[in-house]
Design a protein around this motif. Structure first.
Motif, PDB file in Angstrom:
ATOM      1  N   ASP A 145      33.574  25.396  41.417  1.00 59.93           N
ATOM      2  CA  ASP A 145      32.822  24.948  40.243  1.00 59.93           C
ATOM      3  C   ASP A 145      32.382  26.112  39.352  1.00 59.93           C
ATOM      4  OD1 ASP A 145      33.037  22.497  41.470  1.00 59.93           O
ATOM      5  OD2 ASP A 145      30.938  22.393  42.110  1.00 59.93           O
ATOM      6  N   TRP A 146      32.237  25.827  38.048  1.00 53.62           N
ATOM      7  CA  TRP A 146      31.630  26.736  37.071  1.00 53.62           C
ATOM      8  C   TRP A 146      32.414  28.032  36.885  1.00 53.62           C
ATOM      9  CZ3 TRP A 146      28.226  24.126  34.401  1.00 53.62           C
ATOM     10  CH2 TRP A 146      27.466  23.125  35.023  1.00 53.62           C
ATOM     11  N   VAL A 147      33.722  27.972  37.040  1.00 55.17           N
ATOM     12  CA  VAL A 147      34.579  29.137  36.824  1.00 55.17           C
ATOM     13  C   VAL A 147      35.083  29.131  35.383  1.00 55.17           C
ATOM     14  CG1 VAL A 147      36.804  30.185  37.436  1.00 55.17           C
ATOM     15  CG2 VAL A 147      35.266  29.354  39.233  1.00 55.17           C
ATOM     16  N   GLU A 148      35.139  30.309  34.751  1.00 52.80           N
ATOM     17  CA  GLU A 148      35.726  30.434  33.418  1.00 52.80           C
ATOM     18  C   GLU A 148      36.877  31.444  33.481  1.00 52.80           C
ATOM     19  OE1 GLU A 148      34.653  31.456  28.744  1.00 52.80           O
ATOM     20  OE2 GLU A 148      33.039  31.255  30.223  1.00 52.80           O
ATOM     21  N   ILE A 149      38.024  31.042  32.909  1.00 48.86           N
ATOM     22  CA  ILE A 149      39.217  31.895  32.919  1.00 48.86           C
ATOM     23  C   ILE A 149      39.688  32.093  31.490  1.00 48.86           C
ATOM     24  CG2 ILE A 149      41.557  32.196  33.795  1.00 48.86           C
ATOM     25  CD1 ILE A 149      40.851  30.335  36.096  1.00 48.86           C
ATOM     26  N   GLY A 150      39.792  33.343  31.062  1.00 47.89           N
ATOM     27  CA  GLY A 150      40.100  33.688  29.683  1.00 47.89           C
ATOM     28  C   GLY A 150      41.543  33.437  29.287  1.00 47.89           C
ATOM     29  N   PHE A 166      33.840  34.716  36.649  1.00 51.71           N
ATOM     30  CA  PHE A 166      34.277  34.852  35.265  1.00 51.71           C
ATOM     31  C   PHE A 166      35.503  35.761  35.220  1.00 51.71           C
ATOM     32  CE2 PHE A 166      34.518  37.273  31.325  1.00 51.71           C
ATOM     33  CZ  PHE A 166      34.531  36.257  30.377  1.00 51.71           C
ATOM     34  N   ILE A 167      36.571  35.262  34.587  1.00 49.88           N
ATOM     35  CA  ILE A 167      37.806  36.016  34.414  1.00 49.88           C
ATOM     36  C   ILE A 167      38.033  36.202  32.915  1.00 49.88           C
ATOM     37  CG2 ILE A 167      40.278  36.107  34.879  1.00 49.88           C
ATOM     38  CD1 ILE A 167      38.595  36.053  37.428  1.00 49.88           C
ATOM     39  N   GLY A 168      38.147  37.442  32.452  1.00 44.19           N
ATOM     40  CA  GLY A 168      38.327  37.707  31.032  1.00 44.19           C
ATOM     41  C   GLY A 168      39.729  37.384  30.542  1.00 44.19           C
ATOM     42  N   MET A 169      39.991  37.704  29.265  1.00 43.27           N
ATOM     43  CA  MET A 169      41.295  37.439  28.656  1.00 43.27           C
ATOM     44  C   MET A 169      42.379  38.341  29.265  1.00 43.27           C
ATOM     45  SD  MET A 169      40.199  37.238  24.634  1.00 43.27           S
ATOM     46  CE  MET A 169      41.911  37.086  24.141  1.00 43.27           C
ATOM     47  N   GLY A 170      43.566  37.756  29.443  1.00 36.65           N
ATOM     48  CA  GLY A 170      44.727  38.548  29.826  1.00 36.65           C
ATOM     49  C   GLY A 170      44.645  39.218  31.176  1.00 36.65           C
ATOM     50  N   VAL A 171      43.896  38.655  32.090  1.00 36.18           N
ATOM     51  CA  VAL A 171      43.767  39.211  33.445  1.00 36.18           C
ATOM     52  C   VAL A 171      44.933  38.732  34.309  1.00 36.18           C
ATOM     53  CG1 VAL A 171      42.365  39.127  35.560  1.00 36.18           C
ATOM     54  CG2 VAL A 171      41.268  39.453  33.336  1.00 36.18           C
ATOM     55  N   THR A 172      45.392  39.601  35.212  1.00 30.45           N
ATOM     56  CA  THR A 172      46.392  39.229  36.215  1.00 30.45           C
ATOM     57  C   THR A 172      45.778  39.395  37.602  1.00 30.45           C
ATOM     58  OG1 THR A 172      48.239  39.934  34.815  1.00 30.45           O
ATOM     59  CG2 THR A 172      48.665  39.726  37.175  1.00 30.45           C
ATOM     60  N   ILE A 173      45.881  38.350  38.413  1.00 31.97           N
ATOM     61  CA  ILE A 173      45.374  38.390  39.783  1.00 31.97           C
ATOM     62  C   ILE A 173      46.532  38.103  40.716  1.00 31.97           C
ATOM     63  CG2 ILE A 173      43.753  37.377  41.440  1.00 31.97           C
ATOM     64  CD1 ILE A 173      41.980  36.613  39.064  1.00 31.97           C
ATOM     65  N   GLY A 186      36.951  42.057  33.957  1.00 30.65           N
ATOM     66  CA  GLY A 186      37.063  42.383  32.545  1.00 30.65           C
ATOM     67  C   GLY A 186      38.443  42.096  31.977  1.00 30.65           C
ATOM     68  N   ALA A 187      38.505  41.918  30.667  1.00 29.75           N
ATOM     69  CA  ALA A 187      39.748  41.577  29.976  1.00 29.75           C
ATOM     70  C   ALA A 187      40.852  42.593  30.264  1.00 29.75           C
ATOM     71  CB  ALA A 187      39.502  41.489  28.479  1.00 29.75           C
ATOM     72  N   GLY A 188      42.069  42.080  30.478  1.00 23.48           N
ATOM     73  CA  GLY A 188      43.232  42.923  30.683  1.00 23.48           C
ATOM     74  C   GLY A 188      43.351  43.566  32.051  1.00 23.48           C
ATOM     75  N   SER A 189      42.456  43.275  32.949  1.00 21.75           N
ATOM     76  CA  SER A 189      42.469  43.898  34.276  1.00 21.75           C
ATOM     77  C   SER A 189      43.569  43.317  35.162  1.00 21.75           C
ATOM     78  CB  SER A 189      41.114  43.714  34.963  1.00 21.75           C
ATOM     79  OG  SER A 189      40.090  44.342  34.239  1.00 21.75           O
ATOM     80  N   ALA A 206      42.295  47.122  38.822  1.00 19.48           N
ATOM     81  CA  ALA A 206      40.871  46.852  38.603  1.00 19.48           C
ATOM     82  C   ALA A 206      40.015  47.573  39.630  1.00 19.48           C
ATOM     83  CB  ALA A 206      40.615  45.354  38.665  1.00 19.48           C
ATOM     84  N   LYS A 207      38.964  48.229  39.133  1.00 15.28           N
ATOM     85  CA  LYS A 207      38.017  48.921  40.001  1.00 15.28           C
ATOM     86  C   LYS A 207      36.605  48.479  39.684  1.00 15.28           C
ATOM     87  CE  LYS A 207      40.937  53.016  40.550  1.00 15.28           C
ATOM     88  NZ  LYS A 207      41.035  54.493  40.405  1.00 15.28           N
TER      89      LYS A 207
END
Length: 220
Positions: A145-150, A166-173, A186-189, A206-207
């Motif tokens: 619940d309550w997750v945001e993905i950019g 919270f996942i920023g814009m353009g993130v790869t996991i 953060g964005a782009g991570s 990402a660090k």
């Protein structure tokens, strides 16, 4: 279905109105506490009054569905807690018609899923999440619940995103990662490993920003 009531004038409001209109759903109106919005229209939908206006809240007790358009999580939670006092209120999700969704999907209530989002087989999504345009979620990934993905983020298979992530814009996991409750990326991570509760990560790879701050403080 009766007309939907949208709560809040925020950056998700226009997106949600567009989604409902594209899905041929009727939006009765918008409720917003800031009086500067009252007696105005957004995409031809009237702002009827405040979120506690009894005249319109009575509609919720007639099984009228609602959508919370506020983006800030605490504001969304406050609004939801208030709406839960309306006995027959029904949360509805805003799902863009261009979303590509496999058959074996579990989807909760009150979610915002933007244009061209792709959800693979076995994905589960909890309640009151925000998936911005172009997000790709690979198979067997679990979003609480309550997750945001950019916008434009790619989430690999068998990933777990715990509550309030919270996942920023353009993130790869990458596949198999667990990101614990309340963490932010953060964005782009590019996330290559598990992320601890409440941690903040940035970069490729990402660090932890918080860990860096602690080290710097020790050196000062």
């Amino acid at each position: 279905m009766q007309g939907i009531i949208v709560f809040g004038v925020c950056d998700l409001t226009k997106g949600s109105l567009d989604i409902f209109q594209k899905n041929n759903l009727i939006v009765y109106g918008i409720l917003e506490d800031e009086t500067k919005w009252h007696h105005r229209t957004i995409q031809n939908i009237p702002v009827l009054g405040g979120t506690n206006d009894l005249a319109f809240l009575r509609l919720l007790n007639e099984a009228c569905p609602y959508f919370i358009a506020y983006r800030p999580m605490e504001k969304r939670k406050d609004c939801l807690n208030f709406l839960r006092t309306q006995q027959d209120a029904i949360p509805i999700s805003a799902i863009h018609p261009s979303v590509i969704m496999a058959d074996a999907i579990q989807l909760g209530q009150g979610n915002y899923i933007g244009a061209e989002v792709c959800l693979a087989s076995g994905v589960t999504i909890g309640n009151h999440c925000i998936l911005h345009n172009g997000v790709i979620i690979e198979s067997e990934t679990h979003i609480h619940d309550w997750v945001e993905i950019g916008t434009g983020s790619i989430i690999g298979s068998q990933v777990t995103l715990e509550e309030e992530v919270f996942i920023g814009m353009g993130v790869t996991i990458i596949s198999g990662v667990t990101i614990q409750k309340g963490a932010s990326i953060g964005a782009g991570s590019v996330v290559l490993g598990n992320v601890k509760k409440g941690d903040v990560l940035l970069g490729n790879p990402a660090k932890s920003i918080q860990a860096s701050k602690k080290v710097n403080a020790m050196l000062d």
